[in-house]
Write a protein that holds these residues in place. Structure first.
Motif, short mmCIF file in Angstrom:
data_model
loop_
_atom_site.label_atom_id
_atom_site.label_comp_id
_atom_site.label_asym_id
_atom_site.label_seq_id
_atom_site.Cartn_x
_atom_site.Cartn_y
_atom_site.Cartn_z
N GLU A 102 0.85 -1.19 0.00
CA GLU A 102 0.00 0.00 0.00
C GLU A 102 0.89 1.23 0.00
N GLU A 103 0.29 2.37 -0.33
CA GLU A 103 1.07 3.61 -0.41
C GLU A 103 1.80 3.84 0.91
N SER A 104 3.13 4.06 0.79
CA SER A 104 3.95 4.17 1.99
C SER A 104 5.02 5.24 1.79
N ASP A 105 5.48 5.76 2.94
CA ASP A 105 6.61 6.68 2.96
C ASP A 105 7.87 5.87 3.23
N ILE A 106 8.90 6.08 2.40
CA ILE A 106 10.16 5.37 2.58
C ILE A 106 11.22 6.38 3.00
N GLU A 107 12.04 6.02 3.96
CA GLU A 107 13.13 6.88 4.43
C GLU A 107 14.37 6.00 4.64
N ILE A 108 15.50 6.45 4.09
CA ILE A 108 16.74 5.70 4.16
C ILE A 108 17.74 6.47 5.01
N PHE A 109 18.36 5.77 5.95
CA PHE A 109 19.34 6.36 6.86
C PHE A 109 20.71 5.75 6.58
N LEU A 110 21.73 6.58 6.65
CA LEU A 110 23.12 6.14 6.56
C LEU A 110 23.82 6.56 7.84
N ASN A 111 24.24 5.55 8.62
CA ASN A 111 24.86 5.82 9.92
C ASN A 111 24.00 6.76 10.75
N ASP A 112 22.69 6.43 10.79
CA ASP A 112 21.68 7.15 11.59
C ASP A 112 21.42 8.57 11.09
N ILE A 131 24.76 5.69 -1.61
CA ILE A 131 25.88 6.59 -1.32
C ILE A 131 26.67 6.01 -0.15
N PHE A 132 27.98 5.81 -0.34
CA PHE A 132 28.83 5.24 0.71
C PHE A 132 29.86 6.25 1.18
N VAL A 133 30.25 6.10 2.43
CA VAL A 133 31.32 6.91 3.01
C VAL A 133 32.48 5.99 3.36
N GLN A 134 33.64 6.58 3.57
CA GLN A 134 34.81 5.79 3.93
C GLN A 134 34.60 5.09 5.26
N GLY A 135 34.79 3.77 5.27
CA GLY A 135 34.64 3.01 6.50
C GLY A 135 33.34 2.26 6.57
N ALA A 136 32.77 2.19 7.77
CA ALA A 136 31.56 1.42 8.00
C ALA A 136 30.33 2.19 7.51
N ASN A 137 29.44 1.48 6.79
CA ASN A 137 28.19 2.05 6.30
C ASN A 137 27.03 1.21 6.83
N ARG A 138 26.29 1.80 7.75
CA ARG A 138 25.12 1.13 8.32
C ARG A 138 23.87 1.78 7.72
N ILE A 139 23.22 1.02 6.84
CA ILE A 139 22.05 1.54 6.12
C ILE A 139 20.79 0.95 6.74
N ARG A 140 19.84 1.83 7.04
CA ARG A 140 18.55 1.41 7.59
C ARG A 140 17.44 1.97 6.71
N ILE A 141 16.55 1.07 6.26
CA ILE A 141 15.44 1.45 5.39
C ILE A 141 14.14 1.29 6.17
N GLU A 142 13.43 2.40 6.34
CA GLU A 142 12.18 2.38 7.08
C GLU A 142 11.02 2.63 6.12
N VAL A 143 10.00 1.78 6.21
CA VAL A 143 8.79 1.88 5.38
C VAL A 143 7.60 2.10 6.30
N THR A 144 6.86 3.19 6.08
CA THR A 144 5.71 3.55 6.92
C THR A 144 4.49 3.73 6.04
N PRO A 145 3.48 2.86 6.14
CA PRO A 145 2.25 3.06 5.36
C PRO A 145 1.59 4.38 5.74
N THR A 146 1.18 5.13 4.73
CA THR A 146 0.57 6.44 5.00
C THR A 146 -0.79 6.31 5.65
N ALA A 147 -1.48 5.19 5.45
CA ALA A 147 -2.82 5.03 6.02
C ALA A 147 -2.77 4.86 7.53
N THR A 148 -1.80 4.08 8.04
CA THR A 148 -1.73 3.80 9.47
C THR A 148 -0.71 4.65 10.20
N GLY A 149 0.37 5.06 9.50
CA GLY A 149 1.42 5.82 10.15
C GLY A 149 2.29 5.01 11.07
#
Length: 777
Positions: A102-112, A131-149
Motif C-alpha cells: 500500500e502507499e507508503s513513505d520510505i526513508e533511508i538512513f546512513l549511519n543514523d 551513497i557510501f562513506v569511507q569506512g563502515a556504512n550502516r544503512i537502515r530502510i524504514e517503510v511507513t504506510p501512509t494510512a496507518t502511520g
C-alpha cells in the motif's frame, strides 16, 4: 660573478590528428648549447577509456654492461584508466528489493543520518546506487504506510567501503614494452641512428623489459592487484589486496625480485590497517602497519608501527606513535617513540612541536630530538615564523618573514643556521645563510627572483626564473602564464576585435575576463572527456556599443583544443527627426519597422522585423539600434493619410566603418517644399478604376497600404560617443553650469514651508491623459 649560467627550458606539447606529442629541450649560453630532453606521445581510445603511449616511457630493468652513453628508455604501453575516456567506472552492486503493498513513505538512513525520503505507490522497487562513506556504512530502510502511520520492520544493510576499491567485475590494466636507449659518440646495441653533434642513438632490445599490471574488483569489498616486470634473467612481481569490513580497511602487499642467473630471490611483505568503526569510536584514530623485508643472502628484518591522533576540546591537536624493528641476522632491535602537538593560543598565532626518542639494543644510550615552531600572521599581508630543531648537542634556529603587498606579489626573507650549543657558549651566526626572494604572478607570466648568501662559505647565489606559455591552434595564438592540455582560443573578428572578451562555463558565478595580446584570448577551464557548455561574451569597440554572446558545447578528448572565431554582422544605430506640418515634433510616436525585399517576380515585399521598432522622443527624434544592412520602411501618419518612409542602410565591412556605427538621416517635416519633389502620392480610387477598364496606369505608382512614399537620405556617419555627446551634452560643456563658486550662497538653501505646500498641492490628483500615436496594427 664567478660563474653565470643562462638556461632556457622549453616544453613543447602538440596534438596532430588526435595524437598528443611531447618534447622537451634546454638551450644554454655555454656548450653544449642544445640539450635534447625526453619525448613521448599518446593516443586515447575515448570510448574504451584506453590510452596508447609511446616514446621515452618506462624505467626499464635491463642491465647494460660496458655502455658509456647517456641512458634512457624507449617503448610503448597500453593502459586502461577511466580518466582517459568517457566510459565510467562500474558502480557497486549492492541493492535491495522492496515490495510495497500500500502507499507508503520510505526513508533511508546512513549511519543514523537520513539522506533519502519519498512516497511510493504499491509495487516492487529495486534500490541501488547507494551513497557510501569511507569506512563502515550502516544503512537502515524504514517503510511507513501512509494510512496507518505505523512503521514496518526496518531493513538493514551493512557494508564496509574504501575509496581504493573497484566494483565487482571492474578492472583496470596496463601492458608495456620498453628497451634501453643510449646517446653518445659510439655506435652501441643492436642498431643505431645518427643524432646531433656527431652522437648516435643506440638501442638495446636484448635488455628489453615487459610489464603487466592489473587491478580487479573481486567483490564489492575486495580488490586485488598484480604487477609484473620481466627482463632477461630478472623477474619482479607483486601481489596485493585491499578489502573493507565493518571495522575498517586492510591492505596486504607482497613483492619479490628473482634473479634467474643466481637463482636467488628477495621478498617484501607490507601490512596496513585503518580502523573506521563509527564516528565516536576511539579506534578510528589508530593506525597500524607492519613490514617484513628479506634481501638476498639475508635472514631479513621485521618492523611494526602504531599511531594514535586526536584533539583535546577541539583546540589542541596531538598524535602519538611508536615503532620497532628487529634484524634477524644481527639480532639487533631498535625502537622509536614520538609525540607531536599543535594549537593556537590566540587568533593568528599558532605553535607546533614534536619530540622523538630513539634507542636500540646495541647501546644503552637513547637519542632525543625535537622541534618547536611558531608563526604569527598579520592579516593577509604579512607573516613571521620561527623554527627550532633540537639535537643532542644543541639547537638550530631558523627565522623567516613573508610579505604579500598584493595578490600578485610576495616577498620572503629568511635567516637559517643559527647554532646554539648546550655547553653555554654564545650562539654561532657565522655558519648560517641569508636568503631573500620575490615572486610575481602576472596574467601572461610568472617571475621568481632569489638571492642567497652563505656566511660560512662566503658565497652568493642569485637566480632568476621567468615562466610563460604560448598556445597555438587553428591559426590563432594565445599567451598565458600556463597552458592546460585542453584549451579554448577565442578570436574575435571585425568590430569585435576591439571589444573585451569574457568566458564562463555553466554554473560559474561570474565570467572570467580574458586579455588578448595576440588578438586571441586563452581559456584554460575545459575538462576532458565531458561536455563543457561555454558562454563567450564579447563587447563592442566602444563603451557605447552593444555586446554579443556566443554559446558553445565542447567535448574535448585528451590534448584537444578549440578555436572560436567570433563574427558579427555589422549593425548600425539609425537616427532622424520627424516634424509635423506646423513644425512641431512627432512626440511619443511609434511604428513597426518593415524590411524591404524583392520576391521572385520582382515585386517589392514588406516583412515586419520583430527586433526593430520606432519611437520618438519629445524632440521628435527616433533612435533605432542594431539595424543591419538593407532597406527598411516605417509608417508615418499625416492627418488621415499614411506615408511610407523608407531608409537604406549601406552594406559596409568592419574595416571601412571602423567605430562609425551611427547613421544620421535628414530631418523630415511634412509639406516641406524641399521634399515635395521626392514624395510620391498614390490615387487609390483612380488606380482601381483604370485597372478595371484595362487602361494603362501610366505614371501612377500602385501601393496597397500607403497614400504616399518617400525616402530619407543619410547625411552623416559618426561614432556613438560623438553622437550621444551631441544628444546629451555633459555638464562641463553646458555654459549654464559655468558659474563661479560664489554664485551659490546660503540663502539658496533657505526652506519656506508655505512655498513648499504650494508646490506639492495637487500631486495626489490623477494625471492628465497622454495620447500616444502609433501605427501598430
Amino acid at each position: 660573478f664567478n660563474r653565470t649560467m643562462l638556461n632556457l627550458s622549453v616544453s613543447n606539447r602538440a596534438s596532430l590528428f588526435g595524437v598528443a606529442l611531447n618534447y622537451n629541450f634546454t638551450l644554454s649560453h655555454v656548450a653544449p648549447y642544445y640539450n635534447p630532453g625526453s619525448w613521448s606521445g599518446y593516443y586515447d581510445f575515448v570510448e574504451a577509456s584506453t590510452r596508447l603511449s609511446f616514446g621515452n616511457i618506462g624505467s626499464g630493468l635491463g642491465r647494460l654492461v660496458g655502455v658509456a652513453g647517456i641512458q634512457s628508455s624507449v617503448g610503448f604501453s597500453l593502459e586502461k584508466n577511466y580518466a582517459f575516456g568517457t566510459t565510467g567506472a562500474k558502480r557497486t552492486q549492492i541493492e535491495e528489493t522492496l515490495t510495497i503493498i500500500e502507499e507508503s513513505d520510505i526513508e533511508i538512513f546512513l549511519n543514523d543520518k537520513s539522506f533519502y525520503t519519498r512516497t511510493l505507490r504499491p509495487g516492487v522497487y529495486r534500490l541501488r546506487d547507494f551513497i557510501f562513506v569511507q569506512g563502515a556504512n550502516r544503512i537502515r530502510i524504514e517503510v511507513t504506510p501512509t494510512a496507518t502511520g505505523i512503521p514496518e520492520k526496518p531493513v538493514y544493510l551493512n557494508f564496509g567501503y574504501d575509496y581504493r576499491l573497484l566494483a565487482r567485475g571492474d578492472t583496470t590494466y596496463a601492458v608495456g614494452f620498453s628497451m634501453p636507449q643510449t646517446r653518445g659518440p659510439n655506435r652501441e646495441g643492436a642498431f643505431s641512428l645518427p643524432w646531433l653533434g656527431g652522437d648516435y642513438l643506440s638501442y638495446h632490445p636484448n635488455a628489453f623489459t615487459a610489464t603487466y599490471r592489473q587491478d580487479l574488483g573481486v567483490t564489492d569489498a575486495l580488490t586485488s592487484s598484480i604487477d609484473l616486470a620481466y627482463t632477461p634473467n630478472t623477474l619482479q612481481a607483486s601481489l596485493g589486496i585491499v578489502f573493507a569490513t565493518m571495522i575498517g580497511s586492510t591492505q596486504i602487499q607482497g613483492s619479490t625480485n628473482v634473479d634467474f642467473d643466481a637463482w636467488k630471490a628477495s621478498y617484501n611483505v607490507n601490512f596496513g590497517q585503518r580502523f573506521t568503526i563509527s564516528d565516536t569510536s576511539f579506534l578510528n584514530r589508530i593506525g597500524l602497519s607492519g613490514n617484513y623485508n628479506r634481501p638476498v643472502d639475508s635472514k631479513g628484518s621485521a618492523s611494526v608501527s602504531l599511531s594514535y591522533s586526536d584533539s583535546l576540546f577541539n583546540v589542541i591537536r596531538y598524535s602519538l606513535s611508536g615503532s620497532g624493528a628487529y634484524a634477524f641476522d644481527t639480532g639487533l632491535a631498535s625502537w622509536t617513540v614520538s609525540a607531536s602537538t599543535g594549537f593556537s593560543p590566540f587568533k593568528r598565532f599558532s605553535i607546533n612541536g614534536s619530540i622523538s626518542l630513539t634507542g636500540s639494543s646495541a647501546t644503552a644510550k637513547q637519542t632525543l630530538t625535537g622541534q618547536i615552531s611558531g608563526s604569527y600572521s598579520f592579516g593577509s599581508k604579512a607573516s613571521i615564523s620561527n623554527t627550532n630543531s633540537i639535537q643532542q648537542t644543541g639547537v638550530n634556529t631558523n627565522f623567516s618573514m613573508s610579505l604579500r603587498p598584493s595578490t600578485n606579489d610576495s616577498f620572503n626573507l629568511s635567516y637559517s643556521g643559527i647554532r646554539t650549543t648546550f655547553d653555554g657558549t654564545p650562539p654561532k651566526f657565522g655558519a648560517g645563510s641569508i636568503a631573500g626572494s620575490w615572486s610575481h604572478t602576472g596574467t601572461f607570466s610568472s617571475l621568481n627572483l632569489r638571492h642567497q648568501y652563505s656566511l660560512g662559505q662566503n658565497r652568493m647565489t642569485t637566480s632568476l626564473m621567468l615562466n610563460t606559455a604560448v598556445a597555438y591552434a587553428g591559426g590563432a595564438f594565445g599567451l598565458g602564464r600556463n597552458v592546460s592540455d585542453t584549451f579554448l582560443l577565442v578570436r574575435p573578428t571585425g568590430l569585435l576585435r576591439k571589444g573585451q572578451i569574457s568566458v564562463a562555463r555553466s554554473l560559474d558565478s561570474s565570467p572570467t575576463y580574458l586579455p588578448k595580446p595576440f588578438g586571441s584570448a586563452l581559456y584554460n577551464g575545459l575538462s576532458t572527456n565531458t561536455t563543457n557548455t561555454v558562454a563567450v561574451f564579447s563587447g563592442g569597440p566602444t563603451e557605447f556599443s552593444t555586446g554579443s554572446s556566443f554559446i558553445y558545447s565542447l567535448s574535448p578528448r585528451g590534448r584537444e583544443s578549440f578555436v572560436a572565431t567570433l563574427r558579427m554582422q555589422p549593425a548600425f544605430t539609425v537616427s532622424g527627426v520627424l516634424l509635423q506640418k506646423d513644425g512641431t515634433p512627432y512626440i511619443q510616436y511609434s511604428s513597426p519597422i518593415y524590411r524591404i525585399t524583392i520576391d521572385e517576380d520582382g515585386e517589392e515585399k514588406h516583412d515586419r522585423d520583430e527586433t526593430l521598432y520606432l519611437f520618438t522622443d519629445l524632440d521628435g527624434r527616433f533612435i533605432i539600434n542594431e539595424v543591419k544592412a538593407g532597406s527598411y520602411l516605417f509608417d508615418l501618419k499625416v492627418d488621415d493619410q499614411w506615408y511610407g518612409v523608407r531608409f537604406d542602410v549601406p552594406d559596409q565591412d568592419a574595416k571601412t566603418m571602423g567605430i562609425n556605427t551611427v547613421l544620421l538621416y535628414e530631418s523630415y517635416q511634412v509639406d516641406d517644399p524641399a521634399f515635395e519633389g521626392r514624395v510620391s502620392y498614390f490615387d487609390k480610387i483612380a488606380v482601381l478604376l483604370e485597372t478595371e477598364i484595362g487602361e494603362d496606369v501610366f505614371h501612377v505608382e500602385m501601393a496597397d497600404e500607403y497614400d504616399a512614399r518617400l525616402t530619407l537620405e543619410m547625411v552623416e556617419q559618426t561614432d556613438e560617443e560623438s553622437f550621444w555627446n551631441t544628444i546629451f551634452p555633459s555638464f562641463e560643456e553646458d555654459p549654464f553650469f559655468g558659474f563661479d563658486e560664489e554664485f551659490v550662497t546660503d540663502d539658496d538653501f533657505y526652506f519656506d514651508p508655505q512655498v513648499f505646500d504650494e508646490m506639492v498641492e495637487g500631486w495626489e490628483a490623477p494625471p492628465e491623459e497622454q495620447t500616444v500615436t502609433t501605427a501598430a496594427p
